[in-house]
Design a protein around this motif. Structure first.
Motif, PDB file in Angstrom:
ATOM      1  N   ASN A 315     -13.611  -4.894  -1.260  1.00  0.00           N
ATOM      2  CA  ASN A 315     -13.004  -5.225  -2.729  1.00  0.00           C
ATOM      3  C   ASN A 315     -11.963  -4.552  -2.939  1.00  0.00           C
ATOM      4  O   ASN A 315     -11.440  -4.081  -4.276  1.00  0.00           O
ATOM      5  CB  ASN A 315     -14.218  -4.725  -3.644  1.00  0.00           C
ATOM      6  N   ARG A 316     -11.159  -3.917  -1.895  1.00  0.00           N
ATOM      7  CA  ARG A 316      -9.842  -3.080  -2.303  1.00  0.00           C
ATOM      8  C   ARG A 316      -8.915  -3.478  -0.753  1.00  0.00           C
ATOM      9  O   ARG A 316      -9.267  -4.156  -0.078  1.00  0.00           O
ATOM     10  CB  ARG A 316     -10.251  -1.816  -2.162  1.00  0.00           C
ATOM     11  N   HIS A 317      -7.703  -2.702  -0.859  1.00  0.00           N
ATOM     12  CA  HIS A 317      -6.866  -3.065   0.230  1.00  0.00           C
ATOM     13  C   HIS A 317      -7.467  -2.133   1.376  1.00  0.00           C
ATOM     14  O   HIS A 317      -7.813  -0.993   1.207  1.00  0.00           O
ATOM     15  CB  HIS A 317      -5.459  -2.449  -0.057  1.00  0.00           C
ATOM     16  N   GLY A 355      -3.121   2.347  -2.025  1.00  0.00           N
ATOM     17  CA  GLY A 355      -3.781   0.864  -2.689  1.00  0.00           C
ATOM     18  C   GLY A 355      -2.767   0.308  -3.420  1.00  0.00           C
ATOM     19  O   GLY A 355      -1.445   0.415  -3.239  1.00  0.00           O
ATOM     20  N   THR A 363      -7.365  -4.574  -8.367  1.00  0.00           N
ATOM     21  CA  THR A 363      -7.047  -4.565  -6.910  1.00  0.00           C
ATOM     22  C   THR A 363      -8.347  -5.711  -6.351  1.00  0.00           C
ATOM     23  O   THR A 363      -8.875  -6.159  -7.093  1.00  0.00           O
ATOM     24  CB  THR A 363      -7.381  -3.261  -6.444  1.00  0.00           C
TER      25      THR A 363
END
Length: 706
Positions: A315-317, A355, A363
Motif C-alpha cells: 500500500n505504498r511505494h 515516498g 499514496t
C-alpha cells in the motif's frame, strides 16, 4: 498528459476568435452528451452495425483475430508483438445487440476497440471460438455506474464448450468519470467550471454571460475496464468460450476477448525470496516491509529479489536502487494495493526517496526510483509481475503511479499494470532506461511519460489500452528529452488526448507504432509546443507508424483534428521534422493537421516539416488541414478515398491577396485523391486559400490492402 495544475489554454472556433477560457491542460473540451442518460443508466450506446470484419468488408466466418480491429495483414510490422490473440465481440456469435460502429464522444461504441461492441442483457451471451491453444483470457467490458457514482459489481459466467463454468465478478468502480477536467465520480454534479467555454452552450460568450442548463450526467466517459482469468487448464483451438450474463445481473457490454497460452510460472531458487522475509502471498497482510527487507538483503548479498506466485498487498511505494526484482510472471505474481490517504500532503518534489511527493494527498502501490534531486536510482531491473492499483479519481499531484521516480541504466520488462494513475511516470534528469514488453491498461491518466530530461532511453514492444490521457509521451518541460525512441508499441483506445505525443526535445524518434481509436480531445500522434515544453531542436523522426480510425472532433474548437497533428501554442515549431513511411487509415477527419492557437496565430508558425512515402487510405475530409503560418514539403504521398478537397489551407486566417501564409511544396510523386479529384492539385500550389472552416464529412470505406 497528467498535470500538477490545470493551467489555462484558449478555446476557440477555428477561424474566429472566442473568449479565452480556462480549459484543462491535458486536452480540450467535449461534444454534446449524446445519449448521455441512456448510456449512464443502461450501459448502452448507439445501436446498429453488423459483424463484417473491419478492413475486409467480409462477414465473420470462424474465429476472427484482428489487430486494432483490422485484418492483421493491414498493419503487419507495426506495433507490439503481443502474446495474445485479440477477438472483437462484434465478430463473434451472439444473441445480444451489436452497438456501433460510432465515433460520437460519450457513447459506448466510441470508446470500444474498432468502434463497435456487443451489449448483453441478462440471459444473453457472446461466444468466441479460440484461434489457438489457450489457458487464459482477458475480457474488456463495460457495466453501468451506480446511480450516485462509485461503481457496482456484477457477475459474468464463463464456460468452455458448455462446461467448466467460472464466474467473473466485473466492476465499474474504476470506470465512469464525468464533467470537465480533472473530472468527477459524481454523475449528479453541476458543471465544475461554469466559466469555461463548452460547446454544449449555444450562446455567444463574448457578448453574454450565460448560465446554460446541461444534461446530467454531464460528459460521461471512461466506460470500459478489463479483467483477466486463468482457465485452470489448456484448451485447444476451435473450442468455444462463451460469456453469459446471468439472471439478475447488470446489462453488460463486451468489447473484446484476448486469449493466450500463458507459460508456467518462473522459479528462481538462487534469489532472495520475499517469503523468507515475511511476505504474505495470500494478500491478507501488508507485505511492503517484507519486500523492503528482501531488497536490502539482496543488495548486500548481490542477489536478485524473487517474488513467487501469489497476491501481495503493498500500500505504498517500494523504493528501488541497484537491485533486480523479478516475479514468476505477470499472471502469477500480483502486487496489489489500496489507495491510502496521507495525514498531511507530501512535501515538494515529485518522488521523494521516502515516498510520494509533490503535494500528494494519497499514496499507493508502486515501485519508485529515488528522486532526481538526490541523484536518482540506477541499475534497477524489474520484470515478471503485475501491479494492480486502486486509483478511482484523477488528482494530478498524487504520486500513485505504477513505476515512478528517476531510473538510469535500468530496465522494466514484462509487467502488467492496471488501475494506477499513470503506468510509468519518470522525472529526470535520467538516462538509458529500457522499457519493453509491458502491458498497461485502464489508467486514469497517462500510460508512460518521459518527463523532464529523460535521455538515451527506449520504449519498445509495449501494449497500452484505455489510458485516460496520452498513452506515450515525451514531455520536455524543464529540460530536454533527447535521443529517446518510442518503437513498435501498440496503443488502443486512449480515452483522452493522444496515442503518442512529443512535447519539445531534440533528436527523438517515434517509429513503427500502431495507434488505434483515440477517442476525444486529441488524436493518434501529436507534436506540440505546449505545456511549458522546451523548444524542438535537432530533428524529430516519425517513421513507419500506422494510425487507425484516428482524428477526433476537437470539441472546444469545434473542428476535426488530423490523425497526426502539429500544434504551435507557446512557440514556433521549426526543428527538422521528418514524417516518413507512415500509414494513416480511416481518418475520421483529415490525415494531417498543422495548427496554431487563434490568439497566437500571428506569433508562432510551423516550418521545416517534411512528409515522404506516406499512404492515406480514407479521410472524412482532407489529406492536409493547414491552420497556421509556415510550410511543409510533400513527396510520394499517395491518397485514396479522400472525402473533401485534398488541401484545406486556411493559413493564419488573414486571407491576403497573396494567398495563404502556409506554403505547400510539391517534391513529386504525390498522387491519388477522392471525389473532388487529385488530393494535391496544381491549382492548390503553393499557397492557394482553400479554407473551409468545417467541411462536410464523408465517411470513408474500411481500409483495404494497398
Amino acid at each position: 498528459m497528467s498535470r500538477s495544475s490545470t493551467g489555462a489554454e484558449a478555446g476557440r472556433a477555428a477561424g474566429r476568435p472566442r473568449r479565452r477560457t480556462a480549459v484543462r491542460t491535458a486536452g480540450f473540451g467535449a461534444a454534446t452528451a449524446v445519449s448521455a442518460v441512456t448510456a449512464f443508466t443502461l450501459g448502452l450506446g448507439v445501436l446498429g452495425g453488423g459483424t463484417a470484419l473491419a478492413g475486409t468488408g467480409a462477414p465473420a466466418a470462424g474465429p476472427v483475430v484482428t489487430r486494432a480491429g483490422l485484418d492483421p495483414a493491414l498493419v503487419e510490422g507495426r506495433g507490439a508483438n503481443v502474446g495474445f490473440a485479440e477477438q472483437e465481440a462484434e465478430h463473434a456469435a451472439t444473441d445480444g445487440t451489436v452497438i456501433g460502429p460510432g465515433r460520437d464522444a460519450y457513447t459506448l461504441p466510441a470508446e470500444a476497440s474498432g468502434r463497435s461492441a456487443v451489449t448483453l442483457k441478462p440471459g444473453q451471451y457472446v461466444e468466441f471460438t479460440l484461434p489457438g491453444a489457450a489457458n487464459a483470457i482477458n475480457v474488456r467490458y463495460s457495466i453501468p455506474d451506480a446511480p450516485a457514482g462509485g461503481g457496482i459489481t456484477s457477475p459474468l459466467n464463463v464456460t468452455v464448450d458448455g462446461g467448466h463454468r467460472t464466474t467473473m465478478t466485473l466492476t465499474s468502480q474504476y470506470a465512469w468519470l464525468y464533467n470537465l477536467y480533472p473530472f468527477s465520480n459524481d454523475p449528479t454534479a453541476d458543471v465544475s467550471h461554469p466559466d469555461w467555454w463548452v460547446t454544449e452552450c449555444g450562446c455567444v460568450p463574448q457578448d453574454t454571460t450565460p448560465t446554460p442548463v446541461f444534461a446530467k450526467p454531464f460528459r460521461p466517459n471512461h466506460f470500459y475496464d478489463e479483467q483477466r482469468l486463468l482457465l485452470g487448464r489448456t484448451y485447444r483451438a476451435g473450442q468455444k468460450v462463451r460469456l453469459t450474463v446471468p439472471a439478475g445481473a447488470a446489462t453488460t457490454t463486451v468489447d473484446l476477448l484476448d486469449s493466450q497460452l500463458v507459460a508456467p510460472p518462473k522459479i528462481d531458487l538462487g534469489a532472495a525470496n520475499v517469503l523468507a522475509f515475511g511476505a504474505d502471498p495470500t494478500g491478507r497482510r501488508d507485505s511492503a516491509d517484507a519486500v523492503d527487507r528482501a531488497v536490502a538483503f539482496a543488495r548486500r548479498a548481490h542477489l536478485k529479489v524473487y517474488i513467487p506466485p501469489g497476491t501481495y498487498q503493498v500500500n505504498r511505494h517500494i523504493i528501488v536502487d541497484d537491485v533486480t526484482i523479478e516475479g514468476a510472471g505477470s499472471w502469477y505474481t500480483i502486487i496489489k494495493g489500496h489507495q491510502v490517504d496521507l495525514v498531511t500532503p507530501a512535501p515538494g518534489g515529485t518522488a521523494q526517496p521516502e515516498g510520494p511527493g509533490g503535494g500528494s494527498v494519497h499514496t499507493g502501490v508502486g515501485f519508485y526510483g529515488k528522486d532526481a534531486s538526490v541523484g536518482g536510482s540506477s541499475n534497477v531491473h524489474l520484470s515478471g509481475f503485475a501491479i494492480e492499483g486502486d486509483v478511482r479519481e484523477r488528482i494530478d499531484t498524487d504520486q500513485v503511479n505504477g513505476i515512478g521516480g528517476a531510473l538510469s541504466d535500468s530496465t522494466v520488462e514484462g509487467l502488467y499494470i492496471q488501475h494506477t494513475k499513470v503506468g510509468m511516470w519518470f522525472d529526470g534528469p535520467m538516462r538509458n532506461l529500457r522499457i519493453s514488453g509491458n502491458t498497461i491498461v485502464d489508467q486514469i491518466a497517462d500510460g508512460i511519460n518521459f518527463h523532464t530530461g529523460v535521455t538515451d532511453s527506449t520504449v519498445s514492444g509495449n501494449f497500452l489500452r484505455n489510458t485516460g490521457d496520452d498513452a506515450l509521451a515525451m514531455w520536455s518541460e524543464k529540460a530536454e528529452d533527447a535521443r529517446d525512441t518510442f518503437d513498435h508499441n501498440t496503443v488502443q483506445t486512449p480515452v483522452l488526448a493522444n496515442g503518442i505525443a512529443v512535447y519539445g526535445g531534440t533528436d527523438n524518434t517515434v517509429s513503427d507504432n500502431l495507434i488505434a481509436d483515440p477517442i476525444r480531445e486529441g488524436s493518434a500522434l501529436q507534436v506540440g509546443s505546449r505545456f511549458g515544453a522546451q523548444p524542438f531542436t535537432g530533428h524529430l523522426w516519425i517513421t513507419g507508424n500506422t494510425t487507425v480510425r484516428a482524428g477526433t472532433y476537437e470539441l472546444n474548437w469545434n473542428i476535426g483534428l488530423g490523425a497526426i497533428w502539429f500544434y504551435a501554442l507557446e512557440r514556433n515549431i521549426d526543428a527538422d521534422i521528418q514524417v516518413t513511411g507512415d500509414d494513416f487509415l480511416d481518418s475520421t477527419y483529415n490525415a494531417i493537421m498543422l495548427v496554431s492557437d487563434f490568439p497566437v496565430k500571428d506569433l508562432y508558425s510551423i516550418t521545416d516539416v517534411h512528409f515522404k512515402d506516406i499512404r492515406v487510405d480514407g479521410t472524412g475530409t482532407s489529406v492536409l488541414s493547414a491552420r497556421t503560418a509556415g510550410g511543409a514539403t510533400f513527396q510520394n504521398v499517395e491518397a485514396r478515398n479522400v472525402g473533401a478537397v485534398g488541401i484545406n489551407n486556411c493559413g493564419s486566417f488573414h486571407f491576403t491577396p497573396a494567398g495563404s501564409e502556409f506554403t505547400v511544396t510539391d517534391l513529386g510523386g504525390n498522387d491519388g485523391g477522392g471525389t473532388t479529384g487529385p488530393w494535391l492539385a496544381p491549382w492548390e500550389l503553393p499557397n492557394t486559400i482553400t479554407c473551409d472552416d468545417r467541411p462536410a464529412v464523408v465517411p470513408p470505406p474500411a481500409p483495404s490492402a494497398w
